[in-house]
Design an enzyme around this catalytic site. Structure first.
Site, short mmCIF file in Angstrom:
data_model
loop_
_atom_site.label_atom_id
_atom_site.label_comp_id
_atom_site.label_asym_id
_atom_site.label_seq_id
_atom_site.Cartn_x
_atom_site.Cartn_y
_atom_site.Cartn_z
N ASP A 31 0.85 -1.19 0.00
CA ASP A 31 0.00 0.00 0.00
C ASP A 31 0.89 1.25 0.00
O ASP A 31 1.90 1.32 0.69
CB ASP A 31 -0.92 0.00 1.23
CG ASP A 31 -2.05 0.98 1.10
OD1 ASP A 31 -3.21 0.55 0.99
OD2 ASP A 31 -1.80 2.21 1.10
N ILE A 32 0.50 2.23 -0.79
CA ILE A 32 1.32 3.44 -0.94
C ILE A 32 1.32 4.29 0.34
O ILE A 32 2.27 5.03 0.59
CB ILE A 32 0.82 4.27 -2.16
CG1 ILE A 32 1.92 5.14 -2.73
CG2 ILE A 32 -0.42 5.10 -1.81
CD1 ILE A 32 1.61 5.67 -4.12
N ASN A 88 -13.10 -2.90 2.65
CA ASN A 88 -14.01 -1.79 2.90
C ASN A 88 -15.02 -1.72 1.77
O ASN A 88 -14.66 -1.84 0.60
CB ASN A 88 -13.22 -0.48 2.97
CG ASN A 88 -12.25 -0.45 4.14
OD1 ASN A 88 -12.59 -0.89 5.24
ND2 ASN A 88 -11.05 0.04 3.91
N VAL A 97 -10.97 3.12 -3.48
CA VAL A 97 -10.68 2.55 -4.81
C VAL A 97 -11.73 1.48 -5.09
O VAL A 97 -11.86 0.50 -4.32
CB VAL A 97 -9.27 1.96 -4.88
CG1 VAL A 97 -9.01 1.36 -6.25
CG2 VAL A 97 -8.22 3.02 -4.55
N HIS A 101 -10.33 -5.23 -3.31
CA HIS A 101 -9.00 -5.43 -2.73
C HIS A 101 -9.12 -5.86 -1.28
O HIS A 101 -10.00 -5.40 -0.55
CB HIS A 101 -8.14 -4.17 -2.86
CG HIS A 101 -8.77 -2.91 -2.35
ND1 HIS A 101 -9.70 -2.20 -3.06
CD2 HIS A 101 -8.62 -2.26 -1.18
CE1 HIS A 101 -10.09 -1.15 -2.36
NE2 HIS A 101 -9.44 -1.17 -1.20
N HIS A 103 -7.11 -5.87 2.22
CA HIS A 103 -5.99 -5.30 2.97
C HIS A 103 -5.43 -6.38 3.90
O HIS A 103 -6.19 -6.98 4.68
CB HIS A 103 -6.45 -4.15 3.87
CG HIS A 103 -6.95 -2.93 3.16
ND1 HIS A 103 -6.20 -1.78 3.01
CD2 HIS A 103 -8.15 -2.64 2.59
CE1 HIS A 103 -6.91 -0.85 2.40
NE2 HIS A 103 -8.11 -1.35 2.12
P1 5GP Z 1 -9.71 1.50 0.39
O1 5GP Z 1 -9.69 2.82 1.12
O2 5GP Z 1 -10.44 1.62 -0.92
O3 5GP Z 1 -10.17 0.33 1.20
O4 5GP Z 1 -8.19 1.17 0.08
C1 5GP Z 1 -7.50 1.71 -0.98
C2 5GP Z 1 -6.03 1.67 -0.62
O5 5GP Z 1 -5.27 1.88 -1.78
C3 5GP Z 1 -5.60 2.74 0.40
O6 5GP Z 1 -5.05 2.11 1.56
C4 5GP Z 1 -4.56 3.56 -0.35
O7 5GP Z 1 -3.48 3.97 0.45
C5 5GP Z 1 -4.12 2.62 -1.46
N1 5GP Z 1 -3.69 3.28 -2.66
C6 5GP Z 1 -4.31 4.33 -3.29
N2 5GP Z 1 -3.65 4.67 -4.40
C7 5GP Z 1 -2.58 3.82 -4.49
C8 5GP Z 1 -1.51 3.68 -5.45
O8 5GP Z 1 -1.41 4.40 -6.44
N3 5GP Z 1 -0.60 2.71 -5.20
C9 5GP Z 1 -0.67 1.89 -4.11
N4 5GP Z 1 0.28 0.96 -3.98
N5 5GP Z 1 -1.68 1.98 -3.21
C10 5GP Z 1 -2.61 2.94 -3.39
#
Ligand code: 5GP
Ligand code: ZN
Length: 115
Positions: A31-32, A88, A97, A101, A103
């Site tokens: 994760d970034i 989520n 996103v 996915h 986590h």
């Molecule tokens: P969500 O909030 O949808 O459950 O998780 C999306 C995750 O994607 C977040 O933890 C966010 O930090 C990660 N994320 C968003 N953009 C990028 C990216 O460009 N690269 C990577 N490796 N992770 C990302």
């Protein structure tokens, strides 16, 4: 592949990511913005917007996602202390996103209930 989907692009290697696992149907990457010492995202190739869009035919792929997460937990030796697997769904849960996915979070103690 969905247009303008960040994770479809990561799967297609159009956007770089620190990959830790890849096969034909699944990729796992760092994760970034990690929120734990281990914070890996496990995604399928197929563009599925949310966990609520899963169908019975996705069952084998979903199992593979969990197996990949478990394997990474083993490699990082966080299986004994424990780890958290999170999906989520929607804005109130913090989904940002809209490509399925999982986590994998570990390496520190985590609170319950989540914030
Ligand atoms: P969500 O909030 O949808 O459950 O998780 C999306 C995750 O994607 C977040 O933890 C966010 O930090 C990660 N994320 C968003 N953009 C990028 C990216 O460009 N690269 C990577 N490796 N992770 C990302
Ligand atoms: Zn996608």
């Amino acid at each position: 592949m969905a247009e303008d989907c960040l994770f479809c692009k990561i799967f297609a290697r159009e956007i770089p990511a620190k990959e830790v696992f890849r096969d034909e149907e699944i990729v796992a990457f760092e994760d970034i913005r990690p929120v734990a010492p281990t914070h890996v995202l496990v995604i399928p190739k197929e563009h599925i917007p949310t966990v609520h869009d899963l169908l019975p035919a996705h069952a084998p792929m979903l199992l593979r996602m969990f197996q990949v997460a478990n394997q990474i937990a083993d490699e990082r030796k966080i299986d004994r202390d424990g780890y958290r697997l999170v999906m989520n769904k929607g804005p109130q849960a913090g989904q940002t996103v809209y490509h399925l996915h999982l986590h994998l979070l570990g390496g520190r103690a985590m609170a319950w209930p989540p914030g």
